[in-house]
Write a protein that holds these residues in place. Structure first.
Motif, PDB file in Angstrom:
ATOM      1  N   GLU A   1       0.826  -1.208   0.000  1.00 26.67           N
ATOM      2  CA  GLU A   1       0.000   0.000   0.000  1.00 26.67           C
ATOM      3  C   GLU A   1       0.862   1.260   0.000  1.00 26.67           C
ATOM      4  OE1 GLU A   1      -3.338   2.222   2.804  1.00 26.67           O
ATOM      5  OE2 GLU A   1      -2.970   0.076   3.090  1.00 26.67           O
ATOM      6  N   THR A   2       1.926   1.244   0.794  1.00 28.63           N
ATOM      7  CA  THR A   2       2.842   2.380   0.843  1.00 28.63           C
ATOM      8  C   THR A   2       3.538   2.566  -0.497  1.00 28.63           C
ATOM      9  OG1 THR A   2       3.203   2.028   3.199  1.00 28.63           O
ATOM     10  CG2 THR A   2       4.848   3.338   2.043  1.00 28.63           C
ATOM     11  N   ILE A   3       3.991   1.490  -1.078  1.00 32.98           N
ATOM     12  CA  ILE A   3       4.656   1.552  -2.380  1.00 32.98           C
ATOM     13  C   ILE A   3       3.725   2.171  -3.416  1.00 32.98           C
ATOM     14  CG2 ILE A   3       5.550   0.163  -4.293  1.00 32.98           C
ATOM     15  CD1 ILE A   3       6.565  -1.839  -2.147  1.00 32.98           C
ATOM     16  N   ASN A   4       2.494   1.675  -3.480  1.00 36.85           N
ATOM     17  CA  ASN A   4       1.545   2.193  -4.468  1.00 36.85           C
ATOM     18  C   ASN A   4       1.197   3.659  -4.225  1.00 36.85           C
ATOM     19  OD1 ASN A   4       1.294  -0.072  -6.143  1.00 36.85           O
ATOM     20  ND2 ASN A   4      -0.080  -1.046  -4.688  1.00 36.85           N
ATOM     21  N   LYS A   5       1.109   4.063  -2.958  1.00 38.32           N
ATOM     22  CA  LYS A   5       0.803   5.462  -2.654  1.00 38.32           C
ATOM     23  C   LYS A   5       1.947   6.368  -3.126  1.00 38.32           C
ATOM     24  CE  LYS A   5      -1.294   8.336   0.720  1.00 38.32           C
ATOM     25  NZ  LYS A   5      -2.518   8.304   1.414  1.00 38.32           N
ATOM     26  N   ARG A   6       3.173   5.946  -2.896  1.00 39.80           N
ATOM     27  CA  ARG A   6       4.324   6.735  -3.354  1.00 39.80           C
ATOM     28  C   ARG A   6       4.314   6.872  -4.880  1.00 39.80           C
ATOM     29  NH1 ARG A   6       9.351   4.111   0.037  1.00 39.80           N
ATOM     30  NH2 ARG A   6       8.489   4.421   2.100  1.00 39.80           N
ATOM     31  N   LEU A   7       4.077   5.758  -5.555  1.00 41.00           N
ATOM     32  CA  LEU A   7       4.079   5.780  -7.014  1.00 41.00           C
ATOM     33  C   LEU A   7       2.922   6.610  -7.567  1.00 41.00           C
ATOM     34  CD1 LEU A   7       5.059   2.071  -7.700  1.00 41.00           C
ATOM     35  CD2 LEU A   7       6.481   4.100  -8.023  1.00 41.00           C
ATOM     36  N   GLU A   8       1.754   6.471  -6.989  1.00 38.39           N
ATOM     37  CA  GLU A   8       0.602   7.244  -7.453  1.00 38.39           C
ATOM     38  C   GLU A   8       0.834   8.739  -7.278  1.00 38.39           C
ATOM     39  OE1 GLU A   8      -1.817   6.208  -9.355  1.00 38.39           O
ATOM     40  OE2 GLU A   8      -0.908   4.225  -9.212  1.00 38.39           O
ATOM     41  N   THR A   9       1.463   9.117  -6.169  1.00 38.27           N
ATOM     42  CA  THR A   9       1.783  10.533  -5.952  1.00 38.27           C
ATOM     43  C   THR A   9       2.710  11.031  -7.046  1.00 38.27           C
ATOM     44  OG1 THR A   9       1.479  10.323  -3.566  1.00 38.27           O
ATOM     45  CG2 THR A   9       2.781  12.200  -4.331  1.00 38.27           C
ATOM     46  N   PHE A  10       3.706  10.245  -7.394  1.00 43.47           N
ATOM     47  CA  PHE A  10       4.622  10.638  -8.467  1.00 43.47           C
ATOM     48  C   PHE A  10       3.871  10.816  -9.784  1.00 43.47           C
ATOM     49  CE2 PHE A  10       7.091   9.457 -12.202  1.00 43.47           C
ATOM     50  CZ  PHE A  10       8.090  10.406 -12.157  1.00 43.47           C
ATOM     51  N   TYR A  11       3.074   9.825 -10.167  1.00 44.02           N
ATOM     52  CA  TYR A  11       2.389   9.895 -11.460  1.00 44.02           C
ATOM     53  C   TYR A  11       1.336  10.998 -11.506  1.00 44.02           C
ATOM     54  CZ  TYR A  11       4.806   5.654 -12.818  1.00 44.02           C
ATOM     55  OH  TYR A  11       5.786   4.749 -13.136  1.00 44.02           O
ATOM     56  N   ALA A  12       0.687  11.272 -10.396  1.00 41.39           N
ATOM     57  CA  ALA A  12      -0.350  12.312 -10.365  1.00 41.39           C
ATOM     58  C   ALA A  12       0.230  13.719 -10.248  1.00 41.39           C
ATOM     59  CB  ALA A  12      -1.318  12.054  -9.204  1.00 41.39           C
TER      60      ALA A  12
END
Length: 191
Positions: A142-153
Motif C-alpha cells: 500500500e505504501t509503495i503504491n501510494k508513493r508511485l501514485e503521488t509521483f504519477y499524479a
C-alpha cells in the motif's frame, strides 16, 4: 556545464545515487533535496517536526508555501559561480511555476534530467531494497503504491510540461549505475 540541473524520476530510479556521483565530480554544484531537509527537521520535537512528521507518515507532500520558503533560503545562499543540482523539486505544477518564475528573474539557465524507469522495475527495486535493508516501509504494498501514485499524479505532469518547453533530457534508468552516469554526462554535454 554552466546550468543548474533538475533531477526527476520515479522513486527508486537511482536519482540519489546519480546525484552523489555527479556532486563528487562537480564541486561547483550545490545540492538541494527538499525531502531530506524536511525529514531532518522532523527528527526534533518542535512545530516543524510535528507538521513534517504527520506529512511523512501519511506520504503526503509538504505544503508548497514551506517548499517555496526552503527554496528561497537555499537560492539566496548561492554564489554567482555556483550551480544547483535539484533532486525532486519541483514536485507539482504550482512548484514548477514558482521555480520557473524565480529562476527567470535570476537569469539562471537550467536543464531537467528525467531518469526513466518503468513502474514494474521500480517496484522490483524497492522490494529488493526492503529485503536487503530490512525496510518494513518498503515492504508494504500500500505504501509503495501510494508513493508511485503521488509521483504519477503530481510530478509526471511537471516533467511533461518541461518536455513541452524542450528542457528535458531522458536517461534510461534501467541500466547499471556506471552506465546511467555515463549516459547522464554524455547527454549533459549536449544540453
Amino acid at each position: 556545464m554552466n546550468k543548474d540541473i533538475l533531477f526527476f524520476g520515479v522513486q527508486w530510479c537511482g536519482k540519489w545515487t546519480q546525484a552523489n556521483i555527479f556532486l563528487q565530480n562537480n564541486p561547483n554544484y550545490k545540492y538541494f533535496e527538499a525531502w531530506n531537509i524536511f525529514r531532518a527537521l522532523s527528527l526534533n520535537k518542535n512545530i516543524f517536526s510535528d507538521y513534517v512528521s504527520s506529512r511523512i507518515q501519511a506520504w503526503l507532500l509538504v505544503e508548497d508555501k514551506l517548499v517555496f520558503w526552503l527554496f528561497d533560503c537555499g537560492s539566496n545562499l548561492l554564489n554567482k559561480w555556483e550551480y544547483v543540482l535539484f533532486d525532486g523539486f519541483p514536485r507539482n505544477l504550482d512548484q514548477k511555476i514558482y521555480f520557473t518564475q524565480q529562476w527567470t528573474n535570476k537569469w539562471r539557465d537550467y536543464v531537467c534530467v528525467n531518469f526513466d524507469l518503468s513502474r514494474g522495475k521500480a517496484i522490483e527495486r524497492i522490494k529488493k531494497r526492503a529485503i536487503e535493508q530490512w525496510r518494513t516501509d518498503d515492504a508494504n504494498e500500500e505504501t509503495i503504491n501510494k508513493r508511485l501514485e503521488t509521483f504519477y499524479a503530481e510530478t509526471l505532469p511537471v516533467i511533461q510540461t518541461f518536455e513541452s518547453e524542450w528542457k528535458v533530457i531522458t536517461i534510461n534508468a534501467d541500466q547499471g549505475i556506471e552506465e546511467i552516469y555515463n549516459e547522464l554526462i554524455n547527454k549533459l554535454r549536449l544540453a
